[in-house]
Design an enzyme around this catalytic site. Structure first.
Site, mmCIF file in Angstrom:
data_model
loop_
_atom_site.group_PDB
_atom_site.id
_atom_site.type_symbol
_atom_site.label_atom_id
_atom_site.label_comp_id
_atom_site.label_asym_id
_atom_site.label_seq_id
_atom_site.Cartn_x
_atom_site.Cartn_y
_atom_site.Cartn_z
ATOM 1 N N GLY A 174 13.091 -1.164 18.809
ATOM 2 C CA GLY A 174 12.865 0.237 18.453
ATOM 3 C C GLY A 174 13.228 0.621 17.039
ATOM 4 N N CYS A 185 -18.830 -1.739 15.791
ATOM 5 C CA CYS A 185 -19.673 -0.669 16.336
ATOM 6 C C CYS A 185 -18.875 0.286 17.201
ATOM 7 C CB CYS A 185 -20.814 -1.281 17.133
ATOM 8 S SG CYS A 185 -21.836 -2.275 16.083
ATOM 9 N N GLU A 186 -17.983 1.014 16.593
ATOM 10 C CA GLU A 186 -17.151 2.016 17.271
ATOM 11 C C GLU A 186 -16.839 3.090 16.242
ATOM 12 O OE1 GLU A 186 -15.679 2.064 20.399
ATOM 13 O OE2 GLU A 186 -16.265 0.055 21.053
ATOM 14 N N GLU A 235 16.824 -6.525 20.390
ATOM 15 C CA GLU A 235 15.489 -7.149 20.465
ATOM 16 C C GLU A 235 14.522 -6.567 19.433
ATOM 17 O OE1 GLU A 235 14.440 -5.983 24.458
ATOM 18 O OE2 GLU A 235 15.490 -7.658 25.376
ATOM 19 N N TYR A 264 -3.280 4.144 18.036
ATOM 20 C CA TYR A 264 -2.119 5.056 17.955
ATOM 21 C C TYR A 264 -2.260 6.064 16.824
ATOM 22 C CZ TYR A 264 -0.153 0.718 19.969
ATOM 23 O OH TYR A 264 0.083 -0.429 20.677
ATOM 24 N N GLY A 277 11.544 -6.230 16.848
ATOM 25 C CA GLY A 277 10.291 -6.911 16.531
ATOM 26 C C GLY A 277 9.761 -6.357 15.224
ATOM 27 N N ARG A 278 9.297 -5.105 15.303
ATOM 28 C CA ARG A 278 8.689 -4.439 14.151
ATOM 29 C C ARG A 278 9.567 -4.509 12.888
ATOM 30 N NH1 ARG A 278 5.167 -0.125 14.878
ATOM 31 N NH2 ARG A 278 6.021 0.083 16.982
ATOM 32 N N TYR A 292 2.481 -6.219 15.256
ATOM 33 C CA TYR A 292 1.449 -5.706 16.159
ATOM 34 C C TYR A 292 0.083 -5.656 15.463
ATOM 35 C CZ TYR A 292 5.751 -4.498 18.563
ATOM 36 O OH TYR A 292 6.996 -4.569 19.150
HETATM 37 N N1 LLP Z 1 12.225 -4.768 23.682
HETATM 38 C C1 LLP Z 1 11.385 -4.216 24.576
HETATM 39 C C2 LLP Z 1 11.798 -4.133 25.980
HETATM 40 C C3 LLP Z 1 10.135 -3.712 24.156
HETATM 41 O O1 LLP Z 1 9.336 -3.145 25.045
HETATM 42 C C4 LLP Z 1 9.763 -3.814 22.804
HETATM 43 C C5 LLP Z 1 8.463 -3.331 22.333
HETATM 44 C C6 LLP Z 1 10.675 -4.429 21.904
HETATM 45 C C7 LLP Z 1 11.891 -4.876 22.386
HETATM 46 C C8 LLP Z 1 10.381 -4.562 20.454
HETATM 47 O O2 LLP Z 1 10.327 -3.302 19.890
HETATM 48 P P1 LLP Z 1 10.253 -3.041 18.310
HETATM 49 O O3 LLP Z 1 11.532 -3.530 17.716
HETATM 50 O O4 LLP Z 1 9.102 -3.769 17.782
HETATM 51 O O5 LLP Z 1 10.131 -1.589 18.236
HETATM 52 N N2 LLP Z 1 1.949 -2.138 19.803
HETATM 53 C C9 LLP Z 1 2.807 -1.021 19.466
HETATM 54 C C10 LLP Z 1 4.266 -1.310 19.768
HETATM 55 C C11 LLP Z 1 4.537 -1.705 21.202
HETATM 56 C C12 LLP Z 1 5.988 -2.015 21.455
HETATM 57 C C13 LLP Z 1 6.188 -2.612 22.786
HETATM 58 N N3 LLP Z 1 7.526 -2.927 23.094
HETATM 59 C C14 LLP Z 1 2.577 -0.671 18.005
HETATM 60 O O6 LLP Z 1 1.750 -1.290 17.358
HETATM 61 O O7 LLP Z 1 3.209 0.241 17.489
#
Ligand code: LLP
Length: 412
Positions: A238, A340-341, A271, A314, A273-274, A369
């Protein structure tokens, strides 16, 4: 423009670390993704520094970008992995992750996936429903194993983010209710092959305020308070990223400050990611056509929603800039792809001076993502992924561009 330690202009040329992007664009067919390994590793370190007091285990969320070169580098730098499918576990293991450094999350794990994860010996299961708990228990018993479980709480708290990526409000499919968590904890004896050793809470991605995180964490800690032997808290991902130059998002330190006083004495898992990969990646695209229509200037590129679906899905904003900027301008254009969208729009109101056929544009903050959510829609081959190595000077094709025949591979 949003610049960072790795992706920046020097003498009016866009660089990825010490490599001028035009040098790569001259040799690679567009569209392609390019990642700075250095920036991804810097981001990992920035998170470690911000949360230093808690000494968290950082499990990189592979769903954000599962490129093997990135995974190898992050694992090499000590990150564990947050996986949401057996496919991600398999990939993480191939990239060198130790099974015990993998957490297995996901709202709908199949029996086969659960079995595979147990056989491999993953460190944690993040559990999202009661029945799943029974299945893990039964499968673990069959394999004569015992596994650690973190119960994922849905705290029924709204996060400050786009509604499509908020996961902790009561109506979302994710997690267990507080009542279910409390009930499961009481029934530990009925699940002899799982060890309820932790609690997990993740209320959404790209969080724009820390308040909801604080409230969610308090709720989670309340639930484990009667069980002093439960010492592990997984606070999910997050951490936000800046997508617009004029946007203010709370820095990692604010999240750390909010959580640290609550989490003293606990083992903490994170955890992200982004926050690790988003600003380490750029999608590079060439202008195919420019056309004036209905009072608007359309810049039609060779990248599309097939390569980067975030704007279509989004309403996400990604800055789009020239690789070799010409003049400053007040003029705005619409940057679209060939798909084509009507929703195949990569940027609305993009300030770009008159660009012409063949010009190369960079779509920024596309490392998270992006490629993982790409598709072959309209039979478009997935793009190459280029990695600028840790030395900042050399680069390689980490994944080649797909071919038309690749797209036929699984059919008779
Ligand atoms: N942990 C859990 C349980 C999650 O559901 C997620 C992301 C993360 C960690 C990693 O979150 P981050 O650090 O990346 O915020 N496709 C969407 C984002 C979907 C996120 C899904 N879950 C986008 O492009 O914004």
């Amino acid at each position: 423009m949003i610049e960072n330690s790795s992706i920046t202009y020097r003498a009016n040329i866009l660089y990825i670390d010490d490599v001028p992007l035009p040098d790569i664009a001259a040799q690679q067919e567009t569209p392609f993704y390019i990642y700075s390994l250095r920036r991804a590793l810097d981001n990992l370190q920035r998170i470690r520094t911000a949360f230093a007091e808690l000494k968290p285990h950082i499990h990189y969320s592979a769903k954000a970008n599962a490129n093997m070169a990135l995974l190898r580098a992050l694992i090499g730098a000590g990150a564990g992995i947050d996986a949401v499918s057996a496919g991600e576990i398999h990939r993480a293991l191939k990239a060198g992750a130790a099974p015990e450094d993998i957490v297995f999350a996901g709202v709908g794990k199949t029996k086969a996936e659960i079995r595979y994860a147990l056989e491999q010996g993953v460190g944690w299961f993040n559990v999202e429903n009661v029945r799943e708990c029974s299945i893990i228990d039964a499968e673990a018993a069959r394999l004569r194993k015992r596994t650690r479980v973190a119960l994922r709480l849905n705290p029924d708290i709204a996060a400050d983010t786009h509604r499509h990526i908020a996961t902790g409000h009561g109506k979302a499919k994710f997690g267990l209710t507080a009542e279910q968590v409390a009930e499961l904890l009481k029934q530990q004896a009925n699940f002899p092959s799982v060890d309820f050793a932790g609690i997990h809470v993740h209320i959404g991605s790209n969080l724009h305020s820390t308040d909801a995180t604080h409230a969610a964490l308090e709720k989670a800690l309340e639930l484990i308070a009667p069980y002093p032997h439960i010492r592990t808290v997984n606070i999910g991902g997050g951490l936000p990223v800046t997508y617009r130059a004029d946007e203010q998002v709370p820095p990692f330190e604010s999240f750390a400050e909010t959580m640290t006083p609550l989490l003293k004495g606990y083992e903490v898992l994170l955890e992200p990611g982004r926050a690790i990969v988003a600003d380490a990646g750029v999608l590079v695209t060439s202008v195919l056509y420019v056309k004036q229509q209905a009072g608007q200037r359309f810049v039609i590129c060779d990248a599309s929603m097939s390569e980067l679906i975030r704007p279509a899905l989004y309403d996400a904003h990604h800055e789009i800039v020239q690789m070799l900027p010409t003049v400053a301008t007040d003029e705005t254009v619409i940057v679209v792809g060939p798909v084509c969208e009507t929703t195949d729009v990569l940027g609305q109101n993009v300030p770009l001076p008159p660009v012409k056929e063949g010009d190369v544009l960079a779509i920024l903050t596309a490392g998270a993502y992006g490629m993982v959510m790409s598709s072959n829609y309209n039979q478009r081959p997935r793009p190459a992924e280029i990695v600028v190595n840790e030395d900042g000077k050399t680069w390689h094709v980490a994944r080649r561009r797909e071919t038309w025949d690749d797209m036929l591979r699984f059919e008779e």
